[in-house]
Design a protein around this motif. Structure first.
Motif, short mmCIF file in Angstrom:
data_model
loop_
_atom_site.label_atom_id
_atom_site.label_comp_id
_atom_site.label_asym_id
_atom_site.label_seq_id
_atom_site.Cartn_x
_atom_site.Cartn_y
_atom_site.Cartn_z
N VAL A 1499 17.77 13.76 -10.85
CA VAL A 1499 16.76 12.90 -11.28
C VAL A 1499 16.83 11.54 -10.40
N SER A 1500 17.47 11.09 -10.16
CA SER A 1500 18.27 10.24 -9.45
C SER A 1500 17.67 9.92 -8.62
N ILE A 1501 18.64 11.27 -7.27
CA ILE A 1501 18.96 11.63 -5.94
C ILE A 1501 17.51 12.79 -5.66
N GLU A 1502 17.05 12.62 -6.07
CA GLU A 1502 16.08 14.01 -6.12
C GLU A 1502 15.11 13.50 -4.87
N LYS A 1503 14.43 12.41 -4.79
CA LYS A 1503 13.58 11.85 -3.92
C LYS A 1503 14.12 10.65 -3.21
N HIS A 1504 15.46 11.00 -3.05
CA HIS A 1504 16.82 9.67 -2.07
C HIS A 1504 15.88 10.23 0.08
N GLU A 1505 16.38 9.39 0.29
CA GLU A 1505 15.66 9.04 1.85
C GLU A 1505 16.03 10.09 2.87
N LEU A 1506 17.45 9.80 2.02
CA LEU A 1506 18.84 10.89 2.76
C LEU A 1506 18.41 12.51 2.63
N LEU A 1507 18.69 13.55 3.45
CA LEU A 1507 18.35 15.09 3.19
C LEU A 1507 19.68 15.35 2.08
N GLU A 1508 21.32 14.65 2.67
CA GLU A 1508 22.33 14.69 2.49
C GLU A 1508 22.32 14.58 0.66
N PHE A 1509 21.62 14.02 -0.03
CA PHE A 1509 21.60 13.09 -1.36
C PHE A 1509 20.62 14.22 -2.47
N ARG A 1510 19.51 14.45 -1.27
CA ARG A 1510 18.28 15.77 -2.03
C ARG A 1510 18.95 17.46 -1.74
N ARG A 1511 20.27 17.24 -1.11
CA ARG A 1511 20.68 18.76 -1.29
C ARG A 1511 21.49 18.05 -2.50
N VAL A 1512 22.29 17.34 -2.67
CA VAL A 1512 23.18 17.29 -4.07
C VAL A 1512 22.03 17.22 -5.20
N ALA A 1513 21.43 16.81 -5.07
CA ALA A 1513 20.27 16.88 -6.25
C ALA A 1513 20.24 18.62 -6.66
N ALA A 1514 19.71 18.77 -5.11
CA ALA A 1514 19.62 20.54 -5.40
C ALA A 1514 20.91 21.38 -6.53
N THR A 1515 22.12 20.78 -5.83
CA THR A 1515 23.16 21.65 -6.39
C THR A 1515 23.59 21.29 -6.99
N LEU A 1516 22.97 19.67 -7.78
CA LEU A 1516 23.17 19.72 -9.08
C LEU A 1516 22.19 20.56 -10.53
N TYR A 1517 21.36 20.48 -9.73
CA TYR A 1517 20.18 21.24 -10.53
C TYR A 1517 20.94 23.11 -11.27
N LYS A 1518 21.26 23.11 -9.83
CA LYS A 1518 22.07 24.68 -9.69
C LYS A 1518 23.03 24.44 -10.58
N ASN A 1519 24.01 23.58 -10.69
CA ASN A 1519 25.16 23.47 -11.51
C ASN A 1519 24.61 23.69 -12.88
N ASN A 1520 23.53 23.47 -13.45
CA ASN A 1520 22.90 23.40 -14.61
C ASN A 1520 22.05 24.62 -14.61
N LYS A 1521 21.83 25.67 -14.15
CA LYS A 1521 21.20 26.18 -14.76
C LYS A 1521 19.35 25.49 -14.32
N ARG A 1522 19.25 24.76 -13.38
CA ARG A 1522 17.97 24.57 -13.25
C ARG A 1522 17.25 25.81 -12.44
#
Length: 1675
Positions: A1499-1522
Motif C-alpha cells: 500500500v505504501s509503494i503502490e503509488k510510488h513515482e518509480l515504476l519498479e517500486f509499483r511493480r514490487v507492490a504488484a508482486t507483494l499483492y500477488k504473493n499475498n494472494k490479492r
C-alpha cells in the motif's frame, strides 16, 4: 548457519549458577571423569567438595571435606580423595562410598602423587614423579606399579592418563614450557606403554586417545611443533597391532590469531567414529577416525577450556572453560551427512558415517549405489548394501520386488534367497521382509525355522504375519499377534482356544477393550465357574467392562444362584453404598432358596448397605430369628422374635441383648419372664450378668423383685457381688441366700465381704434365727458387736458357740465376752473355765480392764498365778498380780524391788493413792523420773528427790527440775547443797551437778557451791577443773573476785583462763595470769593489743629478751606504721616470716635503704622469689646499679621480668635495660631502648624478639622520630602479616607519612612472604596519592590484589579507567560496561568495550550500549552491532534505532540481521530501501525474507513515482494472494507479462477470463495469444475459441488449440498403456508362481542354520523374553 552445523553446542550448566566461586574453576579444583558427575574442590575458609549430578545439576551435593584432590567415580557416587601428609612428601589416598557413608579402602603413598585419574570404573591410575601405578577399587590390594616414566616427561605437568578398552595399551600425556625458538607455544610430550610387551615409546603430543577401527585398536594423538621457525600441526592415527588398518595423519589448521593455541584434550566417539580435538582457546576440530578426513572446525568457547569428558550417551563430549560453562557438544544427526556430502563434497565419507551411526540424509547416495550394483548383476553386494543401508532406506517392498523379478539362473541361488540370507546374517527382518520369508517357509512346511527365527528375534511380528500363520499354526500365530500387539486378533484367538481367563490379563496389559458381553454369554453356556472368574476379571477392569447389574442378571436369567452368589460376594467385598441394591438382591435370593448361605453371609458382616427391614422379614420367615432380631428396629418386632428362645442359641441371644438400649433390653427381659418365668429365668439372669453395667444392677434387682424371684436374685447377685461395692446389693444377696437356704454362702459373704451395712445385716440374722450362728458370729466379730453377739448367744442358750468363738474364732475378744457374761450375771465357774480354756491367747491387759471395771479382779488370781508358774513374763500379767499384792498388802516392798517384769509406771500410779513411798520405790526401779519428781513434789519428799536426781546424773532431768518455772527449785537446791552433794563420793556426780547448775544459769548458786567444795579443803579442793570453773564463773558473775581467785589458786589452766579473761576485757588480770604462768608472748600481746601500752611493752621485751617477744612487738609496730622501728625489731628477732608485709610496708613508705638490710638478712634464711625480686627492685630504687648487676650475676630466684616491667613503668629505664638484658626479654628491651632514644639498638632487639607488638612499637616510634630507614626495616617485618597491615597503613596516614608508606609497601612487594594485602594497600595508596602509577600496578599484579577493595577505592577516587579494568579482572563485566559508558571520556576504548560487552550477563546493557554509541560514537555503531548480533533482540534494536532516527546509519547491521527473518528487521530494511529508492535491494529483500507486513508495504509503494517500486507492490499483492489488486496495478503500468503471471498463479478461472477479455477489448492480439500460453491450465477451450472467433483472432488461438488436442490425445494413450500393462503383469505373475514352485527347495541351503527353540524350565517350548501361554507369567 548454526542450525545447519554438523556439531551442536549447548550450555549444559554454568557452575557459578550452582554456587561455585570462579576462583575454584581451575584444572586443579575441577574434575570430570565421565558425563555423569562434575566434582569441584572448594578451598579457603570452609573446605568442601561439591558433587554435581549432571542428571540433576541444580541440586549439588556439598560435603565438608578437606583434600588436595577429589575424583568422583565415572559410574557411581564413589569418591577418591588425596591429601598431603604434613611435613612429608607422602600422600594419603582414600576411597569413600558417599551413599553408604563408608570408607572402601585407603593407602599411604610413599611418593607424592602429581596426577591421578579413574581409568576405568574400578581402577585409578596414579602418576608420581617417577612411575605410574594402578589401584583397584575392589578387594584390599595396594597400588601396583605398572611402568616407569620416560625421560621426555621429566619436569612436565601431567594433564592426562588413559588406557585402551582392552587395558593392553596405556598413554601418559604432559606439557611443559615452550622451546626457546617459540617460548609462548606450550610443548607436549607423551609416553605410550604396551602392557604385553612392557615397553614404552616417547613421543611429542599434546593430547591422545584410544579407539577401535573394525576391531583394531588405534591410538590417535595430535602434535604441534616448531621446526626451522615453521609451525607444524598434525593429527596422527596409528594402529596398535592388527593388519586391518594403516597409519594415517592429517593437518590441523590453526587460524593466525590462534597460532600459539594447542590441543588440550582429545575424545573419540565410538558411536560416530569421529575424533574431537579441543584446544585451550576453545577451538574444536572434528576428524573421521577411519580416514583421518577433516569434517568440521569451529570455536566453541570464547574462554579457555581446561577439561573435557566423553559423553557416551550422545556420542559427543563435555567441555569446561574458565568461565565455568559446562558445554555439551553433540553430533547433529539431521545435518552431518548432508553437510559432509554437500559442503565437503565427500559422498563416500558421508555414506560411511551414515552406515556407522544409522543416520538419515544419505538416501540418494544409497539408492544410486544400489542401482549400480543391481545393474552390474552384483546381487550379493546389493543385498549387503541394503542390509547396511542407513535407517533401512533400501529395505522396502520395492527392493524385494526387484529381487523377485530377477530370473534364477540354473544351478545358482535365487537372488531373493541371497537377499534374505544376508539380512538374517546381519540382523533381523522388518515386517514386510518377515511376511515374504514366511510365505516361502510355509509353502515348504518348514515352520520350525520360523519358530527358531522368532526365538532369535530375527523376524518382526505383524498382524499380516499372524494372519498368514493362523491358517496352519494357531499357537505360533497367537505369539505373533501378541508381539505385534494385534489386540483384536489376540482376543479372537484366545476365545477360539477357550482361554478366557487370559483375555482380561492381556487386555489390561495392552489397554484393549474386548466385547465382554459376548464373551460372558459364551462362557455361561459352557462353564459356570469359568463365567464367574471371567466376570470378576471384567469388573476389575478400569473402567469395568460390564455393569454389575448386567452381569448379575445374566446369571439369574439362567437360574445360576450359586454362581451369582459367588460372583456378588467377591465384587461386593468393598461394601460400598452404591452396591446397596445388589447386597439386598444376593441376600434375598439366598434367604428364599438357601437360608444357610444367607445366614453365613450375614454372619460374616461383609454387607452394611442393604435393605435391612426387608431382610429382617425374610429372616423371620426363614426361621433365622437371631438375624431378624439384629435387623429389626422396632420394639414390637423385637419382642415378637425374642420369645422364640427355643430356636435361638442362648449365647447368641445374650450377645443380641448387648446391642439394645437399656429400656428396650429391660422390656424384652420382662417379656421373657412374663411369658415363662421358670423356663426363661436362667437365660434372663445370664443376660443380666453379662450386661449389668448397661442395664444397672438396680434395674435388674428391681425386675427380679417384681417377680419375687429370690432364686433369680441369688443367681444374679452371686456373679455381680464380686465386682460391686454397693452395700445394698450385698445385703440383698445375703437376704436372698438366707431365704433360699444357702447358709454356707451367707457364712462366706459375711466373712469375706466388706461392702454391707453391719447393723442391718446383724439385725436380719438375729431375726432370721438361723440354726447356724456362724454368719452372725462373722458379722459381730468383724464389726465389734461382740457384746450383742454374746448377749444373743447367751439368751438363745448357744453357749457352745460362745466357747467356740473364744477358743477358735477370736480369742482376743474374750475380755469383752467375759465382760458381757459378767453383765448377764453368768455363773463365775463358767467364766473361769472359759478363761482357763483360752489361757495364754487372752489379752491379759484388756481382761484386767474388763474385770477391774466390774470390781471382779480377784476372779483372775488363780489364772494369773497359773500364768506366772508357767514362766510368763508378760508385763500385764505381772502388773495385775502386783496390783492384787498391793491391795492385799502382802509384803509389797519385796515385790516392787525384786520383780523385774511389771510396768513401774502402771504399778506406781496404782500405788500413789495407797502409799507414796511404794510409788517412789516403783518409780525408782523403773527410772520414771518425771513421775518420781511429781510424787515427791506432791508429798514434799525433797531430800529423797535430791538424792535420786544426784544419783541419776541426767542433765536433762537436772534441766527440768532447775527450770525457773519449777516452784520447788529452791527446796531442791538447798537439799542438794546441804545433803546430796556433800554425801556424794563419786566425782562424776559432782561434775554432772556442776554442769547442771551452769546450764541452768545459776552462777551465784554455783559459786556458793564451788567455794564450799574448792576453798574449804574438801576432797575436790585441788581439782583443776573446779578451779577453772570457779574463776570462769567469777568472771561471768562477779569480776571483783577474779584477781583474788588468781592469787589464791595455782592449779587452774593459765593459758585458757587468760584467754577468757582477755575476752571478758579483764586485761590486767589476764596480764597477771600470763605473767604468772610465764606466757611472755601472750603477755606482751595483751600490753600491745589490749592495753596499747608500747612503753611497757618495750620494757617488758627488754627484760625478757626473747626473739618471739621482739617479733610480736615488731609486727605491732609494723601495723602502726613505724616501719623503721619494725625493721629494727625484726632484725633483733632475726625473724623473716613476715617478709611480704615488711616489703609491702617499706615500699609504701619508701624505706628502701632499711629494706635492703632487712632483705639481705632475710635472704640468708629463706630462698623466695618474692624476697629476691624485692631486693632487686630496692637496688633499682636506690640507684645501686652496681650492686644490682652484681646481684644478677649470682644465683637468685627473683622475677627479673616483673622487676624490669615495674622499673619500666616507673621510668627507671636504665635499671630496666639491665634487667631485660639479663633475661633476654628482647621485646621489653626494645621498648626500653626506644624510651632511651637508642633506636638502632631497639631495632636489633626487636629483630631478636620477632614480636609483632614490638615491631609495631619500634616502627611507630621511629616514624614519629623521623627515623625513616629504621621505620622501614621494622615496617617490613610487620606488613608481611596481613592482619597487621591495616594498622600500619592507618598509622602512617594519620601521621601524614604518605611517601614513606608508599616506599614501605613498594619495598614489601619483593618480599618472599608478600601477600595480597600489600599489593592491595599499595594500589590504594597509588589511587589516593599517585594515580599515575595505579594502572601499571593493577595490570602487573591483577591476580594478587584484593579487587573488591581496590574497586571501592577507585570508585571513591574516580579513577574510572582503572575501575573498569578491575571490574573486568573480577569478572564483573556488567559493572565494567556501566562504568565505561557512564565515564566514557576517561574509560572508553572501542576494542576494550567490545570485549567487555560480549561477556556481560545483563542483557539490558546491550541496548544501553547501543544508545551510548548512537549518542557518542555513531560511526562505530555497526562494529558494535556486529559483535552483539548473536546476543540481542533484533526487533528491539530496530525499535531503538527507529526512535533515535538512525536506521540508515545501521543498515549494514540490519542487512546482516535479516538472516533471522524477523518482521521488525525486514520492515526496517524494506523501509530503508524505499527511502533510498533502491528497488533492487528491496526486491532482493522481499524475495529472500518473507516475514514482514507485505500488504502494508505494498500500500505504501503502490503509488510510488518509480515504476519498479509499483511493480514490487504488484508482486507483494500477488504473493499475498490479492491477485486482482496485483493484476490491476500491472495493467495500469502496462506490465502485461506480470499480469499474465499473476493470473496464472491465482488458479482462478474468472481472473484469467477477465484478463483475456481485457486483451480482446483492447485488440491486444499478441497479448491474448501469450495469455493463452501462460495460463494454459486455467483456460477453457470453449471460452478461448469463442472469444477468438467473435473477435477475429482465430490465427492467434490456433497454437493453444493444437496444444490442447495434443494433451487430450496423450491422456488416451496413457489409459491404453495401463490396460496393456495390467495384462502383462498377470502373465508375469503366473510365470513367477511357476518359477517359485521350481525353486522352493533351494533356499534352505543359503539361509543360516536355525537352532531349535530353547527349552523353558517347565519343559515347554518358548521364546526368550516371551512368556508361554498357560505357563507361569502367561496371560
Amino acid at each position: 548457519m548454526a542450525a545447519q552445523a554438523p556439531i551442536a553446542i549447548k550450555e549444559a550448566l554454568l557452575l557459578p549458577n550452582v554456587g561455585i566461586n570462579s576462583q575454584f574453576i581451575t584444572f586443579t579444583h575441577v574434575t570430570m571423569e565421565s558425563e555423569k558427575y562434575v566434582c569441584v574442590r572448594e578451598t579457603g575458609g570452609n573446605n568442601s567438595v561439591v558433587i554435581i549430578d549432571m542428571a540433576n545439576p541444580m541440586q549439588p551435593l556439598r560435603r565438608p571435606i578437606t583434600a588436595d584432590s577429589a575424583l568422583i567415580n565415572p559410574n557411581s557416587k564413589v569418591i577418591a580423595l588425596k591429601a598431603a601428609i604434613p611435613n612429608t612428601t607422602q600422600d594419603h589416598l582414600q576411597i569413600f562410598n558417599i551413599d553408604a557413608k563408608a570408607k572402601i579402602k585407603s593407602f599411604q603413598m610413599p611418593e607424592q602423587v602429581v596426577f591421578w585419574k579413574w581409568i576405568t570404573p574400578g581402577m585409578i591410575g596414579i602418576v608420581t614423579a617417577g612411575a605410574v601405578y594402578h589401584w583397584g577399587m575392589d578387594g584390599a590390594s595396594d597400588p601396583v606399579k605398572v611402568f616407569d616414566r620416560t625421560a621426555n616427561l621429566e619436569g612436565n605437568q601431567i594433564i592426562n592418563y588413559r588406557c585402551s578398552p582392552d587395558m593392553k595399551w596405556l598413554v601418559l600425556v604432559g606439557i611443559t614450557a615452550g622451546s626457546p625458538e617459540r617460548p609462548q607455544l606450550v610443548k607436549g610430550n607423551m609416553q605410550l606403554f604396551s602392557v604385553e610387551q612392557t615397553r614404552s615409546q616417547a613421543l611429542e603430543a599434546h593430547a591422545a586417545a584410544f579407539g577401535q577401527v573394525n576391531g583394531t585398536n588405534v591410538i590417535t594423538f595430535s602434535t604441534k611443533t616448531v621446526a626451522n621457525g615453521a609451525l607444524t600441526s598434525k593429527l596422527h592415527i596409528v594402529p596398535l597391532g592388527g593388519t586391518g588398518f594403516t597409519k594415517k595423519q592429517a593437518d590441523l589448521f590453526f587460524p593466525q590469531e590462534f597460532a600459539d593455541d594447542f590441543p588440550v584434550s582429545m575424545q573419540v566417539s565410538e558411536k560416530y567414529g569421529l575424533i574431537y580435538v579441543i584446544t585451550k582457546l576453545g577451538l574444536l576440530f572434528v576428524y573421521d577416525l577411519e580416514t583421518a578426513t577433516a569434517v568440521y572446525r569451529n570455536r566453541i568457547s570464547p574462554d579457555p577450556v581446561f577439561l573435557t569428558a566423553s559423553s557416551e550417551a550422545t556420542g559427543g563430549f563435555y567441555a569446561i572453560n574458565r568461565r565455568g560453562q559446562v558445554l555439551l557438544a553433540t553430533v547433529n544427526d539431521q545435518t552431518i551427512v548432508p553437510f559432509i556430502s554437500g559442503q565437503l563434497n565427500n559422498a563416500e565419507l558421508a555414506m560411511s558415517i551414515a552406515k556407522r551411526a544409522n543416520l538419515a540424509g544419505a538416501g540418494d547416495l544409497v539408492f544410486r549405489q544400489f542401482d549400480q550394483l543391481f545393474a552390474q548383476g552384483n546381487y550379493k553386494g546389493a543385498a549387503e548394501l541394503a542390509a547396511q543401508s542407513p535407517q533401512g532406506a533400501l529395505r522396502t517392498p520395492e527392493t524385494i520386488a526387484k529381487f523377485q523379478q530377477v530370473p534364477v539362473q540354473p544351478g545358482q541361488t535365487s537372488p531373493l534367497l541371497q537377499y534374505f540370507g544376508t539380512l538374517l546374517t546381519k540382523g533381523g527382518l522388518n515386517a514386510i521382509e518377515s511376511v515374504e520369508l514366511a510365505k516361502l517357509v510355509i509353502s515348504q512346511n518348514k515352520k520350525q525355522l520360523l519358530d527358531n527365527w522368532m526365538g532369535e528375534n530375527k523376524l518382526e511380528c505383524s498382524e499380516e504375519l499372524g494372519d498368514l500363520l493362523a491358517q496352519s499354526d494357531q499357537d505360533m500365530a497367537l505369539k505373533v499377534y501378541v508381539k505385534a500387539q494385534a489386540s483384536p486378533k489376540v482376543v479372537m484367538m484366545l476365545a477360539q482356544k477357550k482361554e478366557y481367563e487370559k483375555i482380561a490379563k492381556y487386555s489390561q496389559q495392552v489397554g484393549y477393550t474386548p466385547d465382554w458381553l459376548q464373551l460372558m454369554m459364551q462362557m455361561l453356556m459352557h462353564d459356570g465357574q469359568g463365567a464367574v472368574n471371567l466376570a470378576l476379571m471384567i469388573v476389575q477392569q478400569d473402567p469395568p467392562g460390564l455393569d454389575l447389574n448386567t452381569i448379575t442378571d445374566l446369571f439369574l436369567q439362567r437360574n445360576m444362584i450359586r454362581e451369582a452368589t459367588s460372583f456378588l460376594l467377591d465384587v461386593l467385598k468393598p461394601n460400598l453404598p452404591e452396591h446397596a441394591m445388589l447386597q439386598t438382591k444376593v441376600l434375598e435370593i439366598n434367604l428364599i432358596t438357601f437360608p444357610n448361605v444367607a445366614d453365613a453371609i450375614l454372619g460374616n458382616g461383609m454387607f452394611t448397605h442393604y435393605d435391612r427391614p426387608r431382610i429382617a422379614q425374610l429372616c423371620e420367615k426363614a426361621g433365622l430369628y437371631l438375624r431378624a432380631l439384629s435387623h429389626y428396629t422396632d420394639l414390637p418386632d423385637i419382642k415378637r422374635c425374642v420369645v422364640n428362645t427355643n430356636a435361638i442359641e442362648p449365647q447368641a441371644l445374650t450377645e443380641f441383648f448387648g446391642t439394645l438400649s437399656r429400656e428396650w433390653a429391660l422390656d424384652c427381659l420382662k417379656e421373657l419372664l412374663t411369658l415363662n418365668l421358670r423356663q426363661n429365668l436362667q437365660l434372663a439372669v445370664q443376660i443380666m450378668k453379662e450386661y449389668t453395667e448397661q442395664l444397672t444392677a438396680e434395674s435388674c434387682i428391681e425386675l427380679l423383685e417384681s417377680f419375687n424371684s429370690y432364686e433369680g436374685l441369688y443367681f444374679y447377685l452371686g456373679s455381680y457381688i464380686a465386682f460391686s461395692e454397693d452395700k445394698d446389693v450385698h445385703y440383698k444377696y445375703i437376704e436372698a441366700a438366707a431365704k433360699t437356704g444357702q447358709i454356707k454362702e451367707v457364712e462366706r459373704v459375711t466373712r469375706e465381704s466388706n461392702n454391707f451395712e453391719p447393723e442391718p445385716v446383724k439385725q436380719f440374722l438375729m431375726e432370721a434365727k438361723l440354726p447356724d450362728a456362724r454368719p452372725l458370729i462373722n458379722v459381730c466379730d468383724r464389726y465389734g458387736f461382740v457384746h450383742d453377739l454374746t448377749t444373743y448367744l447367751y439368751d438363745n442358750s448357744m453357749l457352745r458357740y460362745i466357747e467356740g468363738y473364744c477358743q477358735k474364732v477370736n480369742p482376743s475378744n474374750t475380755p469383752e465376752v467375759v465382760g458381757a457374761l459378767l453383765d448377764k450375771e453368768c455363773d463365775e465357774d463358767f467364766i473361769k473355765n472359759l478363761i482357763v480354756s483360752v489361757r495364754s491367747l487372752i489379752p491379759v491387759e484388756k481382761l484386767c480392764e474388763e474385770v477391774e471395771k466390774r470390781n471382779k479382779v480377784k476372779i483372775l488370781s488363780a489364772f494369773l498365778e497359773h500364768l506366772v508358774n508357767e514362766g510368763s513374763t508378760d508385763v500385764h500379767v505381772h502388773n495385775a498380780l502386783g496390783k492384787i499384792i498391793v491391795d492385799s498388802n502382802n509384803n509389797p516392798d519385796h515385790f516392787l524391788t525384786t520383780n523385774p517384769y511389771y510396768d513401774s509406771v502402771v504399778v506406781g500410779k496404782y500405788c500413789e493413792k495407797r502409799d507414796p513411798n511404794l510409788a517412789c520405790v516403783a518409780y525408782k526401779r523403773g527410772q520414771c523420773d518425771m513421775e518420781l519428781v511429781a510424787v515427791t513434789n506432791k508429798h514434799s519428799l525433797f531430800k529423797l528427790q535430791a538424792r535420786y536426781i544426784t544419783e541419776r546424773m541426767d542433765l536433762e532431768l537436772w534441766e527440768q527440775v532447775l527450770d525457773e518455772g519449777n516452784e520447788f527449785r529452791r527446796h531442791l537446791i538447798d537439799q542438794v547443797v546441804s545433803t546430796a552433794l556433800p554425801e556424794a563420793k563419786n566425782p562424776e556426780q559432782v561434775s554432772v551437778t556442776v554442769k547442771a547448775f551452769i546450764n541452768a544459769d545459776l552462777p551465784n548458786e554455783l559459786i556458793e557451791l564451788l567455794e564450799k567444795i574448792v576453798l574449804q579443803n574438801s576432797a575436790f579442793s585441788g581439782n583443776p577443773n573446779l578451779q577453772n570453773l570457779l574463776i570462769l564463773t567469777a568472771i561471768k558473775a562477779d569480776k571483783t573476785r577474779v584477781m583474788d581467785y588468781v592469787n589464791r589458786m595455782d592449779n587452774f589452766d593459765g593459758a585458757a583462763v587468760g584467754d577468757i579473761a582477755v575476752g571478758s576485757e579483764l586485761y590486767d588480770e589476764a596480764y597477771a595470769i600470763y605473767k604468772k604462768f610465764k606466757l611472755h608472748s601472750q603477755a606482751i600481746s595483751v600490753l600491745i593489743d589490749n592495753l596499747q601500752d608500747f612503753e611497757r611493752a618495750q620494757d617488758f621485751a627488754s627484760k625478757v629478751e626473747e626473739p618471739e617477744v621482739w617479733a610480736v612487738l615488731a609486727r605491732a609496730m609494723l601495723n602502726t606504721g613505724d616501719v623503721a622501728g619494725a625493721i629494727s625489731g625484726f632484725l633483733k628477732a632475726g625473724d623473716s616470716t613476715d617478709n611480704a608485709a615488711v616489703i609491702e610496708a617499706a615500699e609504701a613508705a619508701g624505706e628502701y635503704e632499711a629494706l635492703v638490710k632487712y632483705l639481705q638478712m632475710t635472704r640468708k634464711k629463706v630462698k623466695e622469689a618474692r624476697v629476691d625480686s624485692a631486693l632487686c627492685y630496692a637496688f633499682a630504687k636506690t640507684g645501686a646499679l652496681g650492686e644490682l648487676e652484681e646481684f644478677l650475676t649470682v644465683p637468685n630466684s627473683a622475677d627479673i621480668s616483673a622487676c624490669g616491667d615495674k622499673c619500666y613503668d616507673e621510668g627507671l629505664y636504665e635499671a630496666a635495660k639491665v634487667l631485660f638484658t639479663n633475661v633476654s626479654n628482647w621485646a621489653r628491651l626494645a621498648s626500653t631502648l626506644v624510651k632511651l632514644g637508642q633506636y638502632q639498638a631497639a631495632v636489633d632487639a626487636a629483630r631478636k624478639a620477632n614480636s609483632m607488638r614490638t615491631w609495631k612499637e619500634v616502627c611507630f616510634e621511629c616514624v614519629l622520630r623521623d627515623e625513616t630507614r629504621l621505620a622501614q626495616v621494622a615496617g617490613l617485618n610487620i606488613i608481611v602479616h596481613a592482619d597487621e597491615l591495616d594498622e600500619v597503613s592507618e598509622f602512617y596516614q594519620r601521621k601524614g607519612k604518605f611517601d614513606q608508606l608508599q616506599a614501605l609497601l613498594e619495598a614489601g612487594l619483593g618480599l618472599e612472604r608478600a601477600h595480597m594485602g600489600i599489593f592491595t594497600e599499595l594500589g590504594i595508596m597509588y589511587a589516593r596519592f599517585a594515580p599515575e602509577k595505579l594502572m601499571e600496578h593493577i595490570k602487573l599484579y591483577a591476580t594478587r590484589v584484593n579487587i573488591p577493595r581496590l574497586i571501592r577505592t577507585c570508585d571513591e577516587q574516580q579513577h574510572w579507567k582503572e575501575l573498569a579494568f578491575l571490574y573486568c579482572q573480577y569478572d564483573e563485566y556488567d559493572n565494567a560496561a556501566v562504568t565505561i559508558m557512564t565515564h566514557s571520556p576517561d574509560a572508553w576504548e572501542h576494542s576494550t568495550f567490545k570485549d567487555v560487552l560480549v561477556k556481560v550477563a545483563n542483557m539490558e546493557l546491550y541496548y544501553r550500549a547501543i544508545n551510548f554509541y548512537l549518542d557518542e560514537q555513531p560511526q562505530l555503531v555497526n562494529e558494535l552491532l556486529a559483535v552483539l548480533s548473536s546476543r540481542v533482540d533484533h526487533s528491539r534494536v530496530v525499535d531503538l534505532l527507529r526512535r533515535a532516527g538512525q536506521l540508515s546509519l545501521a543498515r549494514p547491521y540490519l542487512e546482516q540481521a535479516q538472516q533471522a527473518n524477523l518482521a521488525a528487521v525486514n520492515e526496517a530494511v524494506n523501509q530503508l530501501c524505499v527511502d533510498e529508492e533502491d528497488y533492487e535491494a528491496l526486491r532482493a529483500s522481499i524475495d529472500t525474507y518473507d516475514n514482514f507486513d507485505a500488504v502494508a508495504l505494498a500500500v505504501s509503494i503502490e503509488k510510488h513515482e518509480l515504476l519498479e517500486f509499483r511493480r514490487v507492490a504488484a508482486t507483494l499483492y500477488k504473493n499475498n494472494k490479492r491477485y486482482r489488486k496485483s493484476m490491476e496495478l500491472s495493467k495500469e503500468d502496462k506490465l502485461y507479462k506480470d499480469a499474465m503471471e499473476t493470473a496464472a498463479m491465482s488458479g482462478e478461472h474468472e481472473l484469467v477470463q477477465e484478463l483475456m477479455h481485457f486483451f480482446v477489448d483492447n485488440q491486444m492480439k499478441e497479448c491474448f495469444a501469450a495469455c493463452l500460453y501462460t495460463c494454459y491450465d486455467l483456460v477453457k477451450v470453449d471460452v478461448a475459441l469463442e472469444l477468438a472467433w467473435l473477435n477475429g483472432m482465430m490465427e492467434f488461438v490456433m497454437p493453444y488449440l493444437i496444444q490442447s488436442i495434443r494433451h487430450y490425445t496423450g491422456l488416451v494413450d496413457k489409459l491404453e498403456q495401463a490396460r496393456l500393462d495390467a495384462v502383462a503383469e498377470e502373465a508375469n505373475k503366473k510365470a513367477a508362481e511357476k518359477q517359485e514352485e521350481q525353486q522352493a527347495n533351494m533356499y534352505q541351503q543359503l539361509l543360516p542354520p536355525a537352532l531349535p527353540a530353547p527349552e523353558m524350565p517347565n519343559g515347554q517350548q518358548g521364546y526368550p523374553g516371551q512368556p508361554g501361554f498357560g505357563g507361569p507369567g502367561g496371560y
